[in-house]
Scaffold this motif. Structure first.
Motif, short mmCIF file in Angstrom:
data_model
loop_
_atom_site.label_atom_id
_atom_site.label_comp_id
_atom_site.label_asym_id
_atom_site.label_seq_id
_atom_site.Cartn_x
_atom_site.Cartn_y
_atom_site.Cartn_z
N ILE A 102 2.07 -0.40 -21.37
CA ILE A 102 2.93 -0.05 -22.56
C ILE A 102 2.43 1.49 -23.10
N VAL A 103 1.00 1.66 -22.99
CA VAL A 103 0.45 2.87 -23.30
C VAL A 103 0.87 3.83 -22.31
N ARG A 104 0.81 3.51 -21.09
CA ARG A 104 1.25 4.43 -19.86
C ARG A 104 2.64 5.00 -20.03
N ASP A 105 3.61 3.96 -20.35
CA ASP A 105 5.07 4.32 -20.64
C ASP A 105 5.23 5.41 -21.75
N TYR A 106 4.61 5.02 -22.91
CA TYR A 106 4.71 5.69 -24.06
C TYR A 106 4.16 7.19 -23.50
N ALA A 107 2.96 7.21 -23.08
CA ALA A 107 2.66 8.66 -22.64
C ALA A 107 3.65 9.34 -21.76
N ALA A 108 4.26 8.68 -20.78
CA ALA A 108 5.20 9.45 -19.54
C ALA A 108 6.53 9.73 -20.38
N ALA A 150 -12.95 10.22 -33.94
CA ALA A 150 -12.41 9.84 -35.11
C ALA A 150 -11.62 8.35 -34.86
N ARG A 151 -11.40 8.05 -33.56
CA ARG A 151 -10.90 6.99 -33.07
C ARG A 151 -9.16 6.76 -33.47
N THR A 152 -8.71 7.91 -33.42
CA THR A 152 -7.35 7.98 -33.54
C THR A 152 -6.51 8.21 -32.62
N ARG A 153 -7.00 8.72 -31.19
CA ARG A 153 -6.29 9.03 -30.25
C ARG A 153 -6.79 8.63 -29.01
N ILE A 154 -5.96 8.21 -27.92
CA ILE A 154 -6.42 7.74 -26.64
C ILE A 154 -6.11 8.87 -25.46
N SER A 155 -6.73 8.87 -24.84
CA SER A 155 -6.60 10.39 -23.75
C SER A 155 -6.94 9.45 -22.52
N ILE A 160 -3.11 6.34 -31.61
CA ILE A 160 -3.27 4.91 -31.79
C ILE A 160 -2.42 4.22 -32.46
N ALA A 161 -2.14 4.84 -33.69
CA ALA A 161 -1.29 4.38 -34.74
C ALA A 161 0.16 3.91 -34.16
N ASP A 162 0.49 4.82 -33.47
CA ASP A 162 1.80 4.36 -32.67
C ASP A 162 1.84 3.44 -31.65
#
Length: 821
Positions: free
Chosen positions: A763-769, A813-818, A778-780
Motif C-alpha cells: 500500500i505504501v509503495r503504491d501510494y509513493a508510485a 518528527a516521525r511524520t514522513r516515511i522515506s 504517515i498521516a495519509d
C-alpha cells in the motif's frame, strides 16, 4: 364502558347464580333470571358460597405480604373474620401512620380511581394460610373470580376516596339508577308485604342493577411461582374450569372489539330500566317488559327498547398461540389454542411474542347453525387472567433498570471497562470458534443506530442489515440462531420454506366477523427486532424481491382484496446464504459466486464472505475448540467471564437509550473517508466486488452511531468512524482476498496469502508510485491503511520491521516515511 362505584354492598343477581363446579351452562343462569326455578333455588345458590365470600373478605382486608405470621393471627384459627373492624368508613383501615395491608391498598387505589385492575396472587393464599381457599380457586376458577369480585365489592362499599377525582357522567347516572332501585324495592315491599321479601331483594331480578354494571375494576389472577407450564396438547376435559398455564408463540392477533357485558333496556310503557346480564359471547335480547305493572295491564307488557349507549362494554380480543417447536412430538405438527383477552389484558401481546399465559380453560358454547353443524363436537379456549412475556422488549428492560440498583451498578461497571467492545463481541456465541469481525458486526446490529425523522416526514432507518455468505459448515446458521435467541423480538425462517406472502402479509378471513383481515408475516412479526433468514440464496426471485421495500423503507405496502394499507416492518435483516455453486469457486468472480442482484446487495450494510480454507494452525485450533465444547458443554477459557445472553440483552437495552449525534467538526472526516473509498474503488478497478454508493456512507454513519451507543456516549468520535470503516473494509476484504484472479488492491493481484505486514508495504509503495515521490506522509498512509481493513497496531508493526531492515527510514518528527532503496 366504565361504571360507577356503589354506596353499599351489592347483592348478587339471579342471572349469575350458576354452579360452574356442577357443570351447568349459561341456560341455567338464564332460567334462574327468568324465575323459572324460583327464588328459593336461586337463594340456595347464593348462600352456598356465602362462607367463602366472608373468608375472602378477611383475606383481602388483612393479608400482609411481609408478615405472614401476623396475618395468621388476624384471620384466626377457625378463619373467623375480623371484617367488622372494616365495616364503617371511620374504621376502614389500620391506625394512622400504619401501612395498609396489601390488597386493601389496591382496593383503596381502585376507590380513588387510580387502578382498574385488582391483581390477586395465588402465592398469597398459601402465605396467608388459606390453602383450602387456594385449592378452591384453582379448581373452580370461573366461579371464584366472581367470589373475589363480591368480596371486593363489599370492601369498596365501606371505603371512602382519599384522593379527589372529578365525577363523570356515569357517576350521576348510577346515582339515578340506585335511587330508582330503592323506590322499586319500597313499592314491591308494599305490594307483596315486608314479610314475604327479604331486605334488599327484588321480585324481578332484571330490574336490579347487576354487579358488573357497578364495577370499575377487573379481577385478574396471577398464578403461583414454580408451577410447570402445561403443553397445549396436554389440556384435557378434566382441566375445564380450572386455572391453567401454557406457553407458546403468538401467531395471530385479531382486532380489539367491544363486547357487551350488561344490556340495558327501557320500557316504552312504564319507563322502567331493565337490565340483562350477558355472561357469554351470545345472548337473546329481551323484548317484553317483565314488570308486574306491565304484565297486569289489559294490553300486555310493554316493548323494551335497547339503549345501546347505556350498555356496559368491555374490550375483547382474540389471540392465537402456537406451541413451541421444542414441545412438538416427533412426526407431529404444532397445535394452536385460542386465547380470549378481556378488559385491560387487550393489547398485551403482539404477533411474534413468546409468552406464558395463565387463564381459565373453558369450552366454547356454540349456538344456532354453528351448533347444528358442529354436532357433538366442541372447541375450547383459554380466558386469560395473566400474560408474562418470556422475552421482554427493550422498553420493559429499561423500566427494570430504573428499579434495580444492582443491575445499574453492573451496567456502570461494564461501561467503565476499556475492553467492553471486544469482550461483548467475543461473548456472542462463544462456543463458535473465530469470526471476530463477524461477531462485532452482529453486536452492532443488536445495538443499532437511532432512527432519524426529518421535518418533511422522511424517515431514515437506523437498523443494520448484514449478510453472511460462505461455505457449508462455517456456523452461519448457528450464529443466526444465537442472535434470534438474544434479540427480544427475533423471528427465524428459511428462504426455501418462506414465500413472499409468508414474509410480508397474507389476507385472511376473520372467523368472528367474516371480514377480510391482514395477517402479518415473518418480517412484520419481527417489527422492532431482528429477522433471521437462513438459506437466503434458495429463495425464489419473486419472493426475494418482496423484501426490497422492507430493507430500505421498513414498511410493507399491501393492496389486496380491497385492503390498501402500509404495515410497519422496522426490523433488521440478518441473512445467511451459500455461494451459487455450493462452495466458493475461486476461479470465478465474486459477482458470479454471490449470484444476487446489485439492488439487493446494496441494501446490506455489511457482507461477509466466510470460507473454509485449509490451514494447519487454524484447523488444529478449531478442532481443539470443538472437541472441548463437546466434552464439557461449554466454551473454552476466553481469559474473562463471558456475558450471559440476559446480561447482553440488558446492556443493549440501556445502550439503546442513547441518541448519539455526529458533530459538525466530524462531518468533514466522514466525507473524506467516503470520497477516499470511491477514489480507491475507481483506481483499483474493484467494481466486480460491489459498488460504493451513498448507502455505503449511510452504513458508515449507522455503524459509528452504534459504536457510540455501545459506549453510552452522546456523540460520535473519530475512533468510532475509524472502526466503522475498518469493519466495512474487513467485509470487503474477504471478497478481495478470495476473488480469484481479481486479487486485492492495486498491485496486490494474486497475493491473497501474503501476511498483513507485506500488504501494508505494498500500500505504501503504491501510494509513493502514484504520487511520484519517495517520501510518504504517515498521516495519509494511516488513513489509507485503516480504509483497507488493517489496524493502526499492524501499521506500527510493519513500520518497525521495514525500518529495522533499512528499507524505510523515518524522519526525527516521525511524520514522513522515506524509501532508502
Amino acid at each position: 364502558m366504565a361504571t360507577g362505584m356503589v354506596s353499599r354492598a351489592p347483592t348478587r343477581p339471579f342471572a349469575q347464580v350458576v354452579d360452574w363446579e356442577g357443570g351447568r351452562n349459561e341456560a341455567v343462569g338464564a332460567a334462574l333470571a327468568g324465575g323459572i326455578l324460583g327464588r328459593e333455588t336461586a337463594a340456595a345458590g347464593v348462600h352456598r358460597y356465602a362462607a367463602d365470600v366472608e373468608r375472602m373478605k378477611t383475606f383481602l382486608c388483612h393479608y400482609r405480604e411481609r408478615e405472614p405470621d401476623a396475618d395468621a393471627e388476624a384471620v384466626g384459627e377457625e378463619g373467623v373474620s375480623s371484617w367488622d373492624a372494616f365495616r364503617t368508613p371511620t374504621a376502614s383501615g389500620p391506625a394512622s401512620g400504619e401501612r395498609l395491608p396489601k390488597y386493601l391498598q389496591r382496593l383503596q387505589a381502585i376507590a380513588n380511581r387510580q387502578l382498574k385492575v385488582l391483581e390477586v396472587e395465588m402465592d398469597d393464599f398459601f402465605y396467608g394460610h388459606e390453602e383450602v381457599l387456594a385449592r378452591k380457586v384453582q379448581q373452580n376458577t370461573k366461579r371464584y373470580v366472581e367470589v373475589i369480585s363480591q368480596a371486593a365489592d363489599a370492601i369498596l362499599a365501606t371505603l371512602q376516596p382519599t384522593a379527589a377525582y372529578e365525577p363523570d357522567t356515569l357517576d350521576l347516572l348510577m346515582e339515578q339508577r340506585e335511587q330508582r332501585e330503592r323506590e322499586n324495592e319500597m313499592a314491591e315491599q308494599e305490594l307483596f308485604g315486608s314479610e314475604t321479601l327479604a331486605p334488599g331483594t327484588a321480585v324481578d331480578p332484571t330490574r336490579r342493577i347487576p354487579d358488573r354494571l357497578r364495577r370499575r375494576y377487573q379481577v385478574l389472577l396471577i398464578p403461583a411461582n414454580g408451577i410447570k407450564c402445561a403443553r397445549i396438547r396436554e389440556l384435557r376435559a378434566e382441566h375445564i374450569g380450572q386455572l391453567a398455564q401454557v406457553n407458546g408463540i403468538v401467531t395471530r392477533v385479531f382486532d380489539v372489539k367491544p363486547m357487551v357485558e350488561v344490556a340495558v333496556y327501557v320500557c316504552d310503557r312504564c319507563g322502567n330500566e331493565v337490565y340483562q346480564d350477558v355472561p357469554g359471547r351470545q345472548y337473546m335480547p329481551l323484548t317484553l317488559c317483565p314488570s308486574e305493572a306491565c304484565q297486569r295491564s289489559a294490553s300486555g307488557g310493554g316493548r323494551l327498547l335497547p339503549q345501546y349507549r347505556a350498555f356496559k362494554y368491555s374490550k375483547y380480543q382474540e389471540v392465537r398461540i402456537q406451541e413451541p417447536a421444542q414441545q412438538v412430538p416427533v412426526g407431529s405438527i404444532p397445535r394452536t389454542l385460542a386465547v380470549h383477552m378481556r378488559g385491560e389484558l387487550a393489547h398485551s401481546c403482539s404477533a411474534g411474542d413468546e409468552v406464558i399465559i395463565s387463564g381459565i380453560f373453558l369450552p366454547m358454547l356454540l349456538s344456532g347453525f354453528r351448533a347444528l353443524k358442529a354436532g357433538l363436537l366442541s372447541d375450547a379456549y383459554l380466558e386469560a387472567t395473566h400474560v408474562e412475556h418470556q422475552k421482554r422488549d427493550y422498553k420493559q428492560y429499561q423500566l427494570q433498570h430504573d428499579r434495580d440498583r444492582t443491575l445499574q451498578a453492573r451496567i456502570a461497571e461494564l461501561t467503565a471497562d476499556p475492553q467492553l467492545y471486544d469482550r461483548m463481541a467475543r461473548s456472542i456465541a462463544p462456543e463458535i470458534y473465530g469470526h471476530d469481525d463477524v461477531k462485532k458486526a452482529l453486536l452492532l446490529q443488536l445495538v443499532g443506530a437511532p432512527h432519524r425523522h426529518l421535518s418533511d416526514g422522511m424517515r431514515m432507518r437506523g437498523d443494520l442489515h448484514i449478510c453472511l455468505m460462505g461455505d457449508p459448515g462455517v456456523a452461519k446458521s448457528q450464529l443466526l440462531r444465537y442472535i434470534c435467541n438474544v434479540a427480544p423480538r427475533g423471528v427465524y425462517t428459511t428462504g426455501k420454506g418462506s414465500s413472499g406472502v409468508g414474509l410480508t402479509a397474507a389476507v385472511m378471513r376473520d372467523p368472528a366477523t367474516g371480514d377480510m383481515v391482514l395477517e402479518g408475516g415473518a418480517l412484520v412479526m419481527a417489527d422492532e427486532g431482528i429477522a433471521c433468514i437462513d438459506e437466503f440464496d434458495k429463495m425464489d426471485e419473486s419472493d426475494r424481491t418482496s423484501i426490497h421495500e422492507v430493507m430500505e423503507q421498513q414498511t410493507v405496502s399491501i393492496a389486496k382484496a380491497g385492503i390498501t394499507t402500509t404495515l410497519n416492518a422496522r426490523a433488521a435483516v440478518l441473512a445467511a446464504a451459500n455461494p451459487a455453486y455450493g462452495r466458493y469457486n475461486r476461479r470465478r468472480t465474486p459477482a458470479e459466486n454471490i449470484n444476487m442482484p446489485a439492488a439487493l446487495l446494496s441494501r446490506f450494510d455489511l457482507l461477509f464472505l466466510m470460507l473454509d480454507r485449509p490451514h494447519a494452525d487454524a484447523d488444529l485450533a478449531l478442532a481443539r475448540h470443538i472437541t472441548h465444547v463437546h466434552r464439557t458443554g461449554a466454551a473454552p477459557d476466553l481469559g474473562f467471564e463471558p456475558l450471559s445472553p440476559e446480561m447482553i440483552r440488558a446492556f443493549i437495552a440501556e445502550a439503546r437509550r442513547c441518541q448519539p449525534v455526529v458533530l459538525r467538526d466530524l462531518t468533514a472526516y466522514v466525507v473524506d473517508h467516503y470520497v477516499a473509498l470511491r477514489a480507491e474503488e475507481l483506481d483499483a478497478g474493484t467494481a466486480a466486488h460491489g459498488y460504493t454508493t451513498a448507502r455505503t456512507l449511510l452504513s458508515v454513519l449507522r455503524l459509528s452511531q452504534a459504536l457510540a451507543r455501545l459506549r453510552l456516549a452522546p456523540h460520535v468520535t473519530h475512533d468510532d468512524v475509524d472502526e466503522a470503516v475498518r469493519l466495512l473494509h474487513s467485509s470487503k476484504q474477504t471478497l478481495l482476498d478470495h476473488g480469484g484472479g481479481a486479487g486485492g488492491p492495486r498491485g496486490t493481484a494474486g497475493v491473497q496469502d501474503i501476511d498483513p505486514t507485506t500488504r501494508i508495504y505494498l500500500i505504501v509503495r503504491d501510494y509513493a508510485a502514484n504520487h511520484g515521490t519517495q517520501e510518504v506522509p504517515i498521516a495519509d498512509i494511516i488513513g489509507r491503511v485503516l480504509q483497507n481493513g488493517f489496524t493502526e497496531s499492524e501499521f506500527r508493526t510493519a513500520l518497525t520491521e521495514y525500518t529495522d531492515i533499512n528499507i524505510w527510514s523515518v524522519d526525527p518528527a516521525r511524520t514522513r516515511i522515506s524509501f532508502t532503496l
